[in-house]
Design a protein around this motif. Sequence first.
Motif, PDB file in Angstrom:
ATOM      1  N   ILE A   1       0.708  -0.993   0.302  1.00  0.00           N
ATOM      2  CA  ILE A   1      -0.114  -0.025   0.174  1.00  0.00           C
ATOM      3  C   ILE A   1       0.754   1.131  -0.091  1.00  0.00           C
ATOM      4  CG2 ILE A   1      -1.399   1.538   1.464  1.00  0.00           C
ATOM      5  CD1 ILE A   1      -2.852  -1.221  -0.233  1.00  0.00           C
ATOM      6  N   PHE A   2       0.523   1.876  -0.884  1.00  0.00           N
ATOM      7  CA  PHE A   2       1.603   3.497  -0.710  1.00  0.00           C
ATOM      8  C   PHE A   2       0.475   4.190   0.176  1.00  0.00           C
ATOM      9  CE2 PHE A   2       1.355   8.026  -2.394  1.00  0.00           C
ATOM     10  CZ  PHE A   2       2.055   7.881  -2.550  1.00  0.00           C
ATOM     11  N   ALA A   3       0.909   4.986   0.984  1.00  0.00           N
ATOM     12  CA  ALA A   3      -0.703   5.613   2.168  1.00  0.00           C
ATOM     13  C   ALA A   3       0.666   7.535   2.198  1.00  0.00           C
ATOM     14  CB  ALA A   3      -0.450   4.998   3.204  1.00  0.00           C
ATOM     15  N   GLU A   4      -0.606   7.681   2.189  1.00  0.00           N
ATOM     16  CA  GLU A   4       0.331   9.408   2.897  1.00  0.00           C
ATOM     17  C   GLU A   4      -1.119   9.793   3.575  1.00  0.00           C
ATOM     18  OE1 GLU A   4       0.883  11.675  -0.520  1.00  0.00           O
ATOM     19  OE2 GLU A   4      -1.084  11.673  -1.947  1.00  0.00           O
ATOM     20  N   THR A   5      -0.442  11.705   3.910  1.00  0.00           N
ATOM     21  CA  THR A   5      -1.627  11.976   4.604  1.00  0.00           C
ATOM     22  C   THR A   5      -2.564  12.618   3.846  1.00  0.00           C
ATOM     23  OG1 THR A   5       0.724  11.782   6.640  1.00  0.00           O
ATOM     24  CG2 THR A   5      -2.048  13.565   6.562  1.00  0.00           C
ATOM     25  N   TYR A   6      -3.741  12.706   4.096  1.00  0.00           N
ATOM     26  CA  TYR A   6      -4.899  13.266   3.731  1.00  0.00           C
ATOM     27  C   TYR A   6      -5.023  14.821   4.477  1.00  0.00           C
ATOM     28  CZ  TYR A   6      -8.434  14.559   1.284  1.00  0.00           C
ATOM     29  OH  TYR A   6     -10.254  15.546   0.588  1.00  0.00           O
ATOM     30  N   GLU A   7      -3.967  15.518   3.413  1.00  0.00           N
ATOM     31  CA  GLU A   7      -3.685  16.536   3.537  1.00  0.00           C
ATOM     32  C   GLU A   7      -3.330  18.170   2.082  1.00  0.00           C
ATOM     33  OE1 GLU A   7      -0.591  17.645   6.358  1.00  0.00           O
ATOM     34  OE2 GLU A   7       0.595  16.478   4.396  1.00  0.00           O
ATOM     35  N   PRO A   8      -3.592  19.260   2.259  1.00  0.00           N
ATOM     36  CA  PRO A   8      -3.022  19.701   1.085  1.00  0.00           C
ATOM     37  C   PRO A   8      -1.648  20.094   0.620  1.00  0.00           C
ATOM     38  CG  PRO A   8      -4.842  21.006   2.670  1.00  0.00           C
ATOM     39  CD  PRO A   8      -4.482  20.105   3.095  1.00  0.00           C
ATOM     40  N   GLN A   9      -1.434  20.064  -0.288  1.00  0.00           N
ATOM     41  CA  GLN A   9      -0.319  19.027  -0.787  1.00  0.00           C
ATOM     42  C   GLN A   9       0.050  20.578  -1.878  1.00  0.00           C
ATOM     43  OE1 GLN A   9      -0.116  15.002  -2.312  1.00  0.00           O
ATOM     44  NE2 GLN A   9      -0.229  14.777  -0.871  1.00  0.00           N
ATOM     45  N   GLY A  10       1.405  21.243  -1.843  1.00  0.00           N
ATOM     46  CA  GLY A  10       1.633  21.945  -3.343  1.00  0.00           C
ATOM     47  C   GLY A  10       1.486  23.361  -3.063  1.00  0.00           C
ATOM     48  N   PRO A  11       1.557  23.904  -3.660  1.00  0.00           N
ATOM     49  CA  PRO A  11       1.944  26.428  -3.570  1.00  0.00           C
ATOM     50  C   PRO A  11      -0.278  25.798  -4.290  1.00  0.00           C
ATOM     51  CG  PRO A  11       3.402  25.183  -5.278  1.00  0.00           C
ATOM     52  CD  PRO A  11       3.240  24.089  -4.565  1.00  0.00           C
ATOM     53  N   MET A  12      -0.474  24.609  -4.931  1.00  0.00           N
ATOM     54  CA  MET A  12      -1.846  24.648  -5.164  1.00  0.00           C
ATOM     55  C   MET A  12      -2.581  24.082  -3.995  1.00  0.00           C
ATOM     56  SD  MET A  12      -1.308  23.315  -9.576  1.00  0.00           S
ATOM     57  CE  MET A  12      -0.869  22.590  -9.022  1.00  0.00           C
ATOM     58  N   LYS A  13      -2.008  23.196  -2.729  1.00  0.00           N
ATOM     59  CA  LYS A  13      -3.246  22.625  -1.497  1.00  0.00           C
ATOM     60  C   LYS A  13      -3.841  21.769  -2.169  1.00  0.00           C
ATOM     61  CE  LYS A  13      -1.978  26.812   0.822  1.00  0.00           C
ATOM     62  NZ  LYS A  13      -2.901  28.203   2.224  1.00  0.00           N
ATOM     63  N   SER A  14      -3.555  21.539  -3.302  1.00  0.00           N
ATOM     64  CA  SER A  14      -4.752  19.576  -3.679  1.00  0.00           C
ATOM     65  C   SER A  14      -4.495  19.070  -2.883  1.00  0.00           C
ATOM     66  CB  SER A  14      -4.617  19.873  -5.211  1.00  0.00           C
ATOM     67  OG  SER A  14      -2.876  19.129  -5.145  1.00  0.00           O
ATOM     68  N   LEU A  15      -5.904  17.994  -2.718  1.00  0.00           N
ATOM     69  CA  LEU A  15      -6.227  16.995  -1.973  1.00  0.00           C
ATOM     70  C   LEU A  15      -5.947  15.337  -3.026  1.00  0.00           C
ATOM     71  CD1 LEU A  15      -9.405  17.895   0.268  1.00  0.00           C
ATOM     72  CD2 LEU A  15      -6.649  17.968   0.555  1.00  0.00           C
ATOM     73  N   PRO A  16      -5.079  14.615  -2.228  1.00  0.00           N
ATOM     74  CA  PRO A  16      -5.788  13.846  -2.816  1.00  0.00           C
ATOM     75  C   PRO A  16      -6.316  13.060  -3.199  1.00  0.00           C
ATOM     76  CG  PRO A  16      -4.521  13.396  -0.779  1.00  0.00           C
ATOM     77  CD  PRO A  16      -3.811  14.749  -0.983  1.00  0.00           C
ATOM     78  N   ARG A  17      -6.095  11.869  -4.123  1.00  0.00           N
ATOM     79  CA  ARG A  17      -7.578  11.253  -4.207  1.00  0.00           C
ATOM     80  C   ARG A  17      -7.232   9.710  -3.463  1.00  0.00           C
ATOM     81  NH1 ARG A  17      -8.891   9.988 -10.196  1.00  0.00           N
ATOM     82  NH2 ARG A  17     -10.400   8.704  -8.730  1.00  0.00           N
ATOM     83  N   CYS A  18      -8.219   9.034  -3.526  1.00  0.00           N
ATOM     84  CA  CYS A  18      -7.532   8.064  -2.162  1.00  0.00           C
ATOM     85  C   CYS A  18      -8.693   6.658  -2.308  1.00  0.00           C
ATOM     86  CB  CYS A  18      -8.003   8.324  -0.753  1.00  0.00           C
ATOM     87  SG  CYS A  18      -7.358  10.187   0.104  1.00  0.00           S
ATOM     88  N   GLY A  19      -7.747   5.147  -2.366  1.00  0.00           N
ATOM     89  CA  GLY A  19      -8.290   4.327  -2.785  1.00  0.00           C
ATOM     90  C   GLY A  19      -9.148   3.262  -1.396  1.00  0.00           C
ATOM     91  N   ASN A  20      -9.323   4.086  -0.034  1.00  0.00           N
ATOM     92  CA  ASN A  20      -9.600   3.783   1.053  1.00  0.00           C
ATOM     93  C   ASN A  20     -11.215   4.505   1.380  1.00  0.00           C
ATOM     94  OD1 ASN A  20      -7.722   5.858   1.511  1.00  0.00           O
ATOM     95  ND2 ASN A  20      -8.144   5.245   3.634  1.00  0.00           N
ATOM     96  N   GLY A  21     -12.078   5.077   0.534  1.00  0.00           N
ATOM     97  CA  GLY A  21     -12.875   5.893   0.554  1.00  0.00           C
ATOM     98  C   GLY A  21     -12.447   7.051   1.019  1.00  0.00           C
TER      99      GLY A  21
END
Length: 268
Positions: free
Chosen positions: A132-152
Amino acid sequence: MARAKPKSALHETISTVVWALVIALGFRTLFFQPFWIPSESMKSSLLIGDFLFVNKMAYGYSRYSCPFAVCPIEGRIFGSDPERGDVVVFRHPTSGDDYIKRVIGLPGDTVQMKEGRVILNGQELVQQPDGIFAETYEPQGPMKSLPRCGNGVVGLGASCERSRSIETIPTGEGDKTRSYPVLNIADSTGLPDNSEIFTVPEGHFFFMGDNRDNSMDSRFRQGAQGGVGMVSADLLIGRADRVIFSAAGSRLWYFWTWRMDRFFHGIE
């Protein structure tokens, strides 16, 4: 004999700045171009906030090798083709933006997606599960985009997870192969997991992102939802080989967001 008039300090400063700009522009045009990763389409190989230099000598030069595409070059000079598996920066055929994706298909290849697997020239590319590739669900980078998750749907600060596999592709050079991680978010009946059979035209290449369910690439035709379609050789800018620096925050100087483990990190 008349003496040469001494140059003023202002003249010396302007001359130094001009020559520095000329040298920097020449270095950027001929050798290496800096590039920031703005999106998550190449996760987990490349993360938002990774900074790298693109090797512009790898595939030769075209008019897009110069800033603002001003090089007076027709086609490509000193050119060579990328190998399958190379990570390449190229100019989007219609938007003019710089994209970074992985080469999957060479001229003459057939490429199809079937149930989330790549079918290259009629053969399915092997994928080995890699956890599993896991990361914290939080704004990322200058555009503060949120990642898409596979665990709902998860809340801020929670673990955002996607299944990861290691895919292996023949590079096109003898029996050489290359392996790299790919992510899966969800299964779908159409694109991006299932597609028609694409035939790569002469002088073009087929690109895909490693984050397979969150990448606008050659699976999507030009003009369709921002799709890339087939990319011609003259649009190639260079090969990405190594991450030089990486920051997870919205500003470079937020040193507490620096990812020290990714400094000088090789790209698979």
